[in-house]
Design an enzyme around this catalytic site. Structure first.
Site, PDB file in Angstrom:
ATOM      1  N   LEU A 184      -2.269   0.741  18.845  1.00  0.00           N
ATOM      2  CA  LEU A 184      -1.693   2.002  19.321  1.00  0.00           C
ATOM      3  C   LEU A 184      -2.420   2.486  20.571  1.00  0.00           C
ATOM      4  CD1 LEU A 184      -1.426   3.471  15.748  1.00  0.00           C
ATOM      5  CD2 LEU A 184       0.516   2.837  17.205  1.00  0.00           C
ATOM      6  N   ARG A 207       3.909  -0.732  25.693  1.00  0.00           N
ATOM      7  CA  ARG A 207       3.303  -0.017  24.553  1.00  0.00           C
ATOM      8  C   ARG A 207       3.522   1.486  24.692  1.00  0.00           C
ATOM      9  NH1 ARG A 207       0.479  -2.992  21.180  1.00  0.00           N
ATOM     10  NH2 ARG A 207      -0.345  -4.919  21.995  1.00  0.00           N
ATOM     11  N   HIS A 237      -8.125  -0.899   6.261  1.00  0.00           N
ATOM     12  CA  HIS A 237      -8.485  -2.178   6.877  1.00  0.00           C
ATOM     13  C   HIS A 237      -9.098  -3.058   5.787  1.00  0.00           C
ATOM     14  CE1 HIS A 237      -9.586  -4.940  10.039  1.00  0.00           C
ATOM     15  NE2 HIS A 237     -10.763  -5.045   9.467  1.00  0.00           N
ATOM     16  N   ASN A 292       0.833  -1.211   0.000  1.00  0.00           N
ATOM     17  CA  ASN A 292       0.000   0.000   0.000  1.00  0.00           C
ATOM     18  C   ASN A 292       0.865   1.258   0.000  1.00  0.00           C
ATOM     19  OD1 ASN A 292      -3.050  -0.429   0.148  1.00  0.00           O
ATOM     20  ND2 ASN A 292      -2.283  -1.997   1.537  1.00  0.00           N
TER      21      ASN A 292
HETATM   22  C1  GRF Z   1      -3.295  -4.836   3.874  1.00  0.00           C
HETATM   23  O1  GRF Z   1      -4.215  -5.835   3.541  1.00  0.00           O
HETATM   24  C2  GRF Z   1      -3.940  -3.801   4.763  1.00  0.00           C
HETATM   25  O2  GRF Z   1      -5.299  -3.622   4.505  1.00  0.00           O
HETATM   26  C3  GRF Z   1      -3.766  -4.401   6.134  1.00  0.00           C
HETATM   27  O3  GRF Z   1      -2.512  -5.040   6.099  1.00  0.00           O
HETATM   28  C4  GRF Z   1      -2.172  -5.364   4.765  1.00  0.00           C
HETATM   29  C5  GRF Z   1      -0.873  -4.687   4.493  1.00  0.00           C
HETATM   30  O4  GRF Z   1      -0.341  -5.002   3.238  1.00  0.00           O
HETATM   31  N1  GRF Z   1      -3.899  -3.377   7.146  1.00  0.00           N
HETATM   32  P1  GRF Z   1       0.880  -4.158   2.663  1.00  0.00           P
HETATM   33  O5  GRF Z   1       1.996  -4.215   3.722  1.00  0.00           O
HETATM   34  O6  GRF Z   1       0.417  -2.776   2.406  1.00  0.00           O
HETATM   35  O7  GRF Z   1       1.290  -4.890   1.427  1.00  0.00           O
END
Ligand code: GRF
Length: 215
Positions: free
Chosen positions: A93, A65, A109, A14
């Site tokens: 967090l 944490r 998410h 991402n």
């Molecule tokens: C993704 O599916 C995101 O929605 C979730 O963790 C995964 C991360 O994938 N929170 P990447 O590290 O971005 O490839």
């Protein structure tokens, strides 16, 4: 120019999609750092290869944490970002940390929230027998996987889908909605109204919607 810090824990696909979109679409916003809580996060290599400063704050080095979140916050704030983007950042967090970035921290998410918060979302979706599944970009609030929704993408669940099939179909759409949502934030087009997020029209007048239906 707005600045963005991205937090990752692993492959960072991402983060990669956001970096690529920022370059391809010539955003007037800059990714000023990619920070990981794991030294072995493979996404760090991509970021460094694109000239983005990287840092590691190893969560395993901090007994509590609170201590980890304090160290992370100090590191992030050193870059003075307008926006913090959680991109596969696998940490719960603390409330003070989340409150510090309230209204300026996004998460993605892999489910259509409010369905299936937590882990193993694709397994949860298959077990529940839903016919549509997807991903959600939302502002982060202290309540895990809640928070005002910025954008959602939905995909079909097919008869013989494995968890992996479904995860791959959702991930493809994550890479569409997350860069878009981040760009909207940096353009100052997201307004929080209680639990809702309103998207202001683009200066170009080209209509955009906060949902993708990838059927
Ligand atoms: C993704 O599916 C995101 O929605 C979730 O963790 C995964 C991360 O994938 N929170 P990447 O590290 O971005 O490839």
């Amino acid at each position: 120019m707005r600045s963005i810090v991205i937090l990752i824990s692993g492959r960072g696909s991402n983060m990669e999609a956001i970096v690529r979109a920022a370059l391809a679409e010539r955003w007037s916003a800059r990714i000023v750092a990619v920070i990981s809580n794991r030294a072995d996060a493979s996404g760090l290599e991509f970021a460094a290869g694109h000239g983005i400063p990287t840092a590691v704050i190893p969560s395993k080095d901090y007994p509590t944490r609170d201590q980890f979140d304090a160290a992370l916050r100090e590191k992030i704030d050193g870059y003075a970002p307008d926006l913090v983007v959680l991109a596969g950042f696998m940490r719960i967090l603390t409330t003070p940390f989340v409150d510090h970035y309230r209204g300026r921290m996004l998460n993605i998410h892999p489910s259509l929230l409010p369905s299936f918060p937590g882990l193993a979302t694709h397994r949860q979706a298959l077990a529940a027998g839903v016919k549509l599944h997807g991903a959600t970009v939302h502002f982060v609030t202290p309540d895990l996987d809640h928070g005002p929704i910025v954008a959602q993408a939905c995909v079909p669940v097919l008869e013989d889908d494995s968890e992996e099939d479904l995860a791959a179909r959702v991930l493809e759409q994550e890479h569409v909605i997350y860069p878009r949502a981040v760009r909207w934030f940096t353009e100052g087009r997201l307004a929080l109204e209680g639990a809702r997020v309103r998207l202001a029209p683009a200066a170009t007048g080209v209509p955009e919607v906060a949902s993708v239906i990838a059927i």
